[in-house]
Design a protein around this motif. Structure first.
Motif, mmCIF file in Angstrom:
data_model
loop_
_atom_site.group_PDB
_atom_site.id
_atom_site.type_symbol
_atom_site.label_atom_id
_atom_site.label_comp_id
_atom_site.label_asym_id
_atom_site.label_seq_id
_atom_site.Cartn_x
_atom_site.Cartn_y
_atom_site.Cartn_z
ATOM 1 N N ASN A 146 0.807 -1.214 0.000
ATOM 2 C CA ASN A 146 0.000 0.000 0.000
ATOM 3 C C ASN A 146 0.844 1.269 0.000
ATOM 4 O OD1 ASN A 146 -2.567 -1.062 -0.244
ATOM 5 N ND2 ASN A 146 -2.729 -1.476 1.942
ATOM 6 N N ASP A 147 2.141 1.136 0.256
ATOM 7 C CA ASP A 147 3.052 2.282 0.137
ATOM 8 C C ASP A 147 3.586 2.418 -1.288
ATOM 9 O OD1 ASP A 147 2.873 3.223 2.703
ATOM 10 O OD2 ASP A 147 4.593 2.098 3.463
ATOM 11 N N LYS A 148 3.225 1.495 -2.158
ATOM 12 C CA LYS A 148 3.752 1.532 -3.533
ATOM 13 C C LYS A 148 2.721 2.170 -4.465
ATOM 14 C CE LYS A 148 6.496 -2.695 -3.144
ATOM 15 N NZ LYS A 148 7.848 -2.375 -3.507
ATOM 16 N N PRO A 149 3.043 3.339 -5.002
ATOM 17 C CA PRO A 149 2.063 4.034 -5.852
ATOM 18 C C PRO A 149 1.646 3.216 -7.077
ATOM 19 C CG PRO A 149 3.926 5.468 -5.325
ATOM 20 C CD PRO A 149 4.275 4.109 -4.816
ATOM 21 N N ASP A 150 2.599 2.462 -7.668
ATOM 22 C CA ASP A 150 2.212 1.713 -8.867
ATOM 23 C C ASP A 150 1.275 0.558 -8.530
ATOM 24 O OD1 ASP A 150 4.289 0.495 -7.568
ATOM 25 O OD2 ASP A 150 5.378 -0.097 -9.370
ATOM 26 N N PHE A 151 1.366 0.052 -7.313
ATOM 27 C CA PHE A 151 0.445 -0.996 -6.868
ATOM 28 C C PHE A 151 -0.944 -0.387 -6.627
ATOM 29 C CE2 PHE A 151 -1.746 -3.163 -3.415
ATOM 30 C CZ PHE A 151 -1.723 -4.478 -3.836
ATOM 31 N N LYS A 152 -0.961 0.747 -5.948
ATOM 32 C CA LYS A 152 -2.245 1.370 -5.622
ATOM 33 C C LYS A 152 -2.996 1.808 -6.872
ATOM 34 C CE LYS A 152 -4.084 1.860 -2.364
ATOM 35 N NZ LYS A 152 -4.948 0.838 -1.712
ATOM 36 N N MET A 248 -0.356 10.290 -2.905
ATOM 37 C CA MET A 248 0.616 9.460 -2.174
ATOM 38 C C MET A 248 1.987 10.119 -2.251
ATOM 39 S SD MET A 248 -0.199 5.540 -3.289
ATOM 40 C CE MET A 248 0.925 4.769 -2.136
ATOM 41 N N GLU A 249 2.942 9.507 -1.539
ATOM 42 C CA GLU A 249 4.324 9.966 -1.648
ATOM 43 C C GLU A 249 4.894 9.475 -2.979
ATOM 44 O OE1 GLU A 249 5.939 11.896 0.281
ATOM 45 O OE2 GLU A 249 5.244 11.679 2.336
ATOM 46 N N CYS A 250 4.860 10.327 -3.981
ATOM 47 C CA CYS A 250 5.483 9.966 -5.256
ATOM 48 C C CYS A 250 5.914 11.248 -5.949
ATOM 49 C CB CYS A 250 4.551 9.137 -6.128
ATOM 50 S SG CYS A 250 3.017 9.945 -6.567
ATOM 51 N N GLU B 150 9.851 3.839 -4.724
ATOM 52 C CA GLU B 150 10.271 2.544 -4.167
ATOM 53 C C GLU B 150 11.084 2.835 -2.915
ATOM 54 O OE1 GLU B 150 9.725 -0.639 -4.826
ATOM 55 O OE2 GLU B 150 8.304 -0.059 -6.381
ATOM 56 N N LYS B 151 10.452 2.669 -1.772
ATOM 57 C CA LYS B 151 11.046 3.183 -0.540
ATOM 58 C C LYS B 151 12.361 2.485 -0.164
ATOM 59 C CE LYS B 151 7.442 5.893 -0.103
ATOM 60 N NZ LYS B 151 6.922 5.792 -1.456
ATOM 61 N N LEU B 152 12.447 1.185 -0.373
ATOM 62 C CA LEU B 152 13.671 0.495 0.027
ATOM 63 C C LEU B 152 14.849 0.927 -0.845
ATOM 64 C CD1 LEU B 152 15.164 -1.604 1.756
ATOM 65 C CD2 LEU B 152 14.563 -3.318 0.041
ATOM 66 N N SER B 153 14.641 0.995 -2.160
ATOM 67 C CA SER B 153 15.770 1.389 -3.007
ATOM 68 C C SER B 153 16.124 2.860 -2.778
ATOM 69 C CB SER B 153 15.521 1.076 -4.485
ATOM 70 O OG SER B 153 14.309 1.575 -4.890
ATOM 71 N N LEU B 253 2.986 3.673 5.492
ATOM 72 C CA LEU B 253 2.405 2.742 6.470
ATOM 73 C C LEU B 253 3.485 1.845 7.060
ATOM 74 C CD1 LEU B 253 -0.640 1.672 4.285
ATOM 75 C CD2 LEU B 253 -0.703 3.171 6.276
ATOM 76 N N GLN B 254 4.521 1.582 6.252
ATOM 77 C CA GLN B 254 5.551 0.650 6.688
ATOM 78 C C GLN B 254 6.900 1.370 6.760
ATOM 79 O OE1 GLN B 254 7.049 -2.356 3.961
ATOM 80 N NE2 GLN B 254 6.544 -3.916 5.473
ATOM 81 N N ALA B 255 7.677 1.041 7.770
ATOM 82 C CA ALA B 255 9.022 1.624 7.861
ATOM 83 C C ALA B 255 10.012 0.725 7.133
ATOM 84 C CB ALA B 255 9.422 1.752 9.324
ATOM 85 N N ASN B 256 11.056 1.324 6.585
ATOM 86 C CA ASN B 256 12.136 0.564 5.977
ATOM 87 C C ASN B 256 13.393 0.815 6.786
ATOM 88 O OD1 ASN B 256 11.374 -0.484 2.973
ATOM 89 N ND2 ASN B 256 10.174 1.291 3.594
ATOM 90 N N LEU B 257 14.042 -0.261 7.172
ATOM 91 C CA LEU B 257 15.229 -0.151 8.007
ATOM 92 C C LEU B 257 16.413 -0.761 7.278
ATOM 93 C CD1 LEU B 257 16.787 0.104 10.732
ATOM 94 C CD2 LEU B 257 15.743 -2.058 11.406
ATOM 95 N N LEU B 258 17.506 -0.033 7.252
ATOM 96 C CA LEU B 258 18.698 -0.485 6.549
ATOM 97 C C LEU B 258 19.895 -0.342 7.482
ATOM 98 C CD1 LEU B 258 18.253 -0.110 3.054
ATOM 99 C CD2 LEU B 258 20.562 0.468 3.563
ATOM 100 N N ILE B 259 20.665 -1.397 7.631
ATOM 101 C CA ILE B 259 21.864 -1.344 8.476
ATOM 102 C C ILE B 259 23.063 -1.615 7.587
ATOM 103 C CG2 ILE B 259 23.087 -2.429 10.420
ATOM 104 C CD1 ILE B 259 20.276 -3.158 11.540
ATOM 105 N N GLY B 260 24.002 -0.678 7.523
ATOM 106 C CA GLY B 260 25.180 -0.808 6.654
ATOM 107 C C GLY B 260 26.385 -1.286 7.445
#
Lengths: 421, 433
Positions: A146-152, A248-250, B150-153, B253-260
């Motif tokens: 749900n955080d992915k704009p292309d999915f939503k 959304m955040e995009c 794409e939050k993780l990338s 809604l979801q947090a992304n956590l990255l440890i380097g």
């Protein structure tokens, strides 16, 4: 065991249907180190209402996907993923609108891995505790998608393009719907759909076909059970809502523009309709089209743009999606697109589509999925090379002219936070 | 499968892997450039502008038509990063002649067209076509700004940028938004000419043809290259980064956590296989410690894993977690690392990890595109080792070597991308948005 050779595409295909109804399709690939196997269950998110002989059942949304997560857990408390790790295979699974599939690729121990696959899919273990734990994991997955704009943008499109057809619902369900799933629901749906006559085993690689068939015969339930009847409702020609928009955040506005047509998508007629729809999509909106070059040249679309035909029982959807500063201009251009196709262009795109299909045969996962899609729609994937070959420009023109573009149109947009809806 | 690699012209190396195994062949040609903040954006922009048209096919419609006639062959821009090296060029996939009835000249025509895209662009006077450059500039701005989708990338890109700030290792291979506006159709063409003149060129082919056939086919297109070329670049060692902790807030809604985790082990060195095995034990696949303990046992996240960038000498542990549970997930993830440092690794975990890596190596050999990526990476490291050599090195790794690798790591980054008003966001950590 039947063997069929397709000389033009240099493929040989071995098929077998066991007494329990399981169909097996093997595509030998001599010289390859990797082998890939997929056990597909004809149970996707659209199979949301069904009758297995005791009247119509409508479980909570998201069960097919939930089962995909849970089936890996074993009665001894172990997990099939760990078992695969011991043999060096790469397992995974997916749930689509049309199917649930479990697969692995490996470079060693193929037969042992096949046994693991068939064994874990046949031996479910659902407890109140492990179902509750999975609700947490899937809840996180719902948050992620749900955080992915292309999915939503795609989910919103489907929910509005269709009024009745269960293609309108999310594959994964909602936090509320998965909260209503318990072990009894899982067992009921598992027993209804996870039967050999409702499954397909596909293997691609340098493998021993006879052994595969013997293994499947030995490991799966011997009994034939009739697959359930599915109820997709009666979809009207018009759409639920012509436009849906959220923020959304995009960075740029993201759009998905959908059109639908009620049509046969199963059997020989369905295969021909699918081929026409895919080819029409490529001819009208593909990279070689005047539409694409004009909109790309004007900066209305960018390299993210894509056009595809998607198929559900009784419906064809054509979806154009991408990023655009002004999605309305894309919509206008689609409605004005010329349906005249010259002969040379038609033949050129036919060659290009043939090339694309050939390229897919080196990609084992993609090939297995295409074979399963075709089998569950009652046609042979490898026959589609001939079906494409036989399509005439006239067939395409007829398809394009009869397609209810304007009447069936839905626009879904996701705008950046700072833009007004 | 025959594998031949040779410098065929000054500054031009060709590798050909001859095999009739695939129905699809892969061809690529990449200029090898030092990755710098100043030049990365232009180097990233060039292939997209080149794809807009050649002298013979001066617009996309005509170029795509020519490719569609070649059974839908595609020539795509390809920009890659190997530490502080940027590879900028084109990649092409095409079906083998044996799959078509009129394919005698198909290979030759497709390769010519791919090189034409790279070396013979449509120009106007002494500049690229202004309209094409402006449009691709806009596309690049959108692409770079689109990283937040794409939050993780996004978190990964920001982490690398912060860790290796001020060096090529920290530069995004796709360039930087702030550098795009200063590019013009004239300055870009000037830059292209310099690249054309100086940059070493790596060419790769995998398919049903011999080295000699490919060399004979492509050489005419390369003879006009005015080669005042620089030496082939070999990867450098990144400096050890200082410790960073960054929190970015979005409406998510979801947090992304990255440890380097920085490793002193250089790409291609003898102890690199141990780092690779360690990464896999930690977070490679579903038998890994992170997946088994953090996802399956604790149900803390949907995805969790570890990836190793050998060129950056950094392992990244990553996960998607409930914003309320970031600290808990971080603790659990670090606990898996501590277990490795303390030697709490079973023989089964070690063997599983080795099998996982080896399976990956072998699978790679079943794809023309996979082979392209493998061999270009070897070239960047100044090496030319067959996969079997790499497999033997992985097989030789023991638990002691993995523990040593784990103890040599330096925790250098905690990056949290989370929702506003969530516990981590309220901690008042340095903001980065």
């Amino acid at each position: 065991m039947q063997e069929k050779v397709y000389p033009r595409i240099h493929e040989k295909v071995i098929t077998e249907t066991l007494a329990n109804g399981l169909k097996i399709v093997i595509v030998p690939k001599p010289g390859f180190t990797k082998a890939y196997a997929q056990l597909s269950v004809h149970y996707g998110s659209i199979d949301a209402a069904f009758d297995a002989g005791k009247g119509i059942v409508v479980p909570p949304k998201g069960v097919a996907h939930f089962l995909e997560h849970k089936v890996f857990e074993q009665p001894d408390g172990g997990n099939a993923l760990t078992t695969f790790a011991q043999t060096g295979a790469s397992p995974n699974a997916f749930t689509s609108k049309n199917m649930t599939a479990y697969h692995f690729s490996c470079t060693e121990n193929f037969e042992r891995n096949l046994e693991i696959l068939l064994d874990f899919v046949s031996s479910p273990h659902f407890t109140e505790e492990n179902v509750s734990k999975e609700q947490g994991i899937i809840g996180q997955e719902i948050g992620m998608v749900n955080d992915k704009p292309d999915f939503k943008v795609y989910e919103n499109l489907m929910a509005n393009l269709f009024k009745v057809h269960p293609a309108r619902d999310s594959i994964i369900g909602t936090v509320e719907s998965i909260g209503n799933i318990d072990r009894n629901v899982l067992y009921d749906c598992y027993r209804t759909f996870y039967i050999p006559s409702n499954m397909l085993l596909t293997v691609v690689g340098d493998v021993d076909a006879k052994k595969i068939i013997e293994t499947a015969e030995a490991m799966l339930d011997k009994k034939y059970t009739t697959p359930p009847k599915r109820d997709y409702g009666v979809e009207p020609c018009d759409v639920a809502c012509a436009e849906i928009c959220q923020t959304m955040e995009c960075n740029l506005p993201i759009f998905a523009l959908g059109f639908k047509k009620l049509a046969e998508t199963s059997g020989d007629e369905g295969a021909a309709n699918r081929a026409c729809a895919s080819m029409a999509c490529e001819l009208l909106f593909g990279e070689g089209s005047a539409f694409y070059s004009e909109l790309y040249g004007k900066g209305i679309i960018n390299q993210e743009f894509g056009a595809e035909a998607i198929f559900y029982p009784g419906c064809i959807a054509i979806v154009l999606s991408g990023e655009s500063r002004n999605p309305e201009l894309v919509k206008e251009a689609v409605l004005k697109v010329s349906h005249n196709i010259d002969d040379e262009y038609f033949e050129r795109i036919k060659r290009a589509i043939y090339g694309m299909k050939i390229r897919r045969s080196d990609r084992f996962a993609s090939l297995c999925r295409s074979i399963a899609e075709a089998e569950f729609a009652n046609f042979d994937y490898f026959d589609t090379f001939n079906i494409f070959e036989k399509i005439t420009k006239r067939d395409i023109m007829k398809f394009v002219e009869s397609f209810p573009w304007e009447k069936s149109m839905t626009m879904s947009k996701v705008l950046p936070k700072n833009e007004e809806v | 499968m025959q594998n031949v690699y040779r410098e065929i012209l000054p500054g031009v190396r060709l590798r050909v892997i001859s095999t009739d195994k695939f129905k699809t062949s892969c061809f690529s040609a990449s200029f090898m450039l030092p990755l710098t903040f100043e030049s990365a954006t232009m180097n990233a922009l060039i292939p997209s502008v080149l794809k807009r048209g050649t002298k013979r096919y001066p617009d996309m419609t005509r170029l795509t038509s020519a490719l569609d006639s070649l059974y839908g062959a595609r020539v795509e821009p390809l920009v890659r990063k190997y530490g502080n090296v940027q590879a900028s060029g084109v990649v092409c996939d095409l079906i083998n002649s044996k799959c078509v009835t009129d394919g005698e000249k198909m290979l030759e025509e497709t390769l010519h067209l791919a090189l034409e895209v790279l070396l013979d662009p449509v120009i106007s006077g002494d500049a690229f076509i202004k309209e094409y450059v402006e449009s691709e500039k806009e596309n690049l701005v959108d692409y770079l700004n689109g990283a937040i989708n794409e939050k993780l990338s996004y978190a990964y890109g920001k982490s690398v940028e912060a860790l290796f700030e001020g060096t090529g290792f920290g530069v995004n291979e796709d360039g930087d938004v702030t550098k795009i506006s200063e590019v013009t159709h004239k300055s870009l063409y000037e830059h292209y000419k310099k690249v054309y003149l100086h940059a070493p060129l790596e060419i790769f082919f995998c398919g049903d043809a011999s080295f000699e056939e490919i060399e004979a086919c492509i050489k005419p297109a390369l003879l006009n290259l005015p080669r005042e070329y620089d030496n082939f670049i070999v990867l450098d060692k990144p400096a050890e980064p200082k410790e960073n902790e960054i929190c970015t807030q979005f409406d998510v809604l979801q947090a992304n956590l990255l440890i380097g985790l920085y490793t002193p082990c250089r790409a291609g060195s003898t102890n690199q296989p141990a780092v690779q095995v360690l990464t896999t034990i930690l977070g490679g696949g579903t038998a890994s410690k992170l997946f088994t303990h953090v996802r399956e046992e604790k149900s803390l996240c949907y995805y969790v894993g570890a990836k190793y960038d050998k060129y950056l000498q950094t392992i990244f542990m990553y996960s998607g977690v409930d914003p309320q549970k970031v600290e808990e997930a971080r603790g659990e993830m670090l606990k898996q690392l501590i277990d490795c440092q303390e030697g709490k690794i079973t023989d089964e975990e070690l063997q599983n990890a080795k099998r996982y890596i080896i399976d990956g190596f072998k699978t790679n050999g079943d794809s023309a595109v996979g082979l392209e990526a493998y061999w270009l990476s070897e070239s960047v490291m100044g090496l030319s080792r067959e996969v079997d050599f790499r497999i033997a090195r992985i097989m030789a790794v023991d638990i002691e070597a993995v523990v040593d690798a784990a103890n040599s790591l330096k925790n250098c980054m905690t990056y949290v991308l989370t929702g506003k008003e969530t516990p981590y966001a309220r901690k008042g950590l340095p903001q980065n948005s």
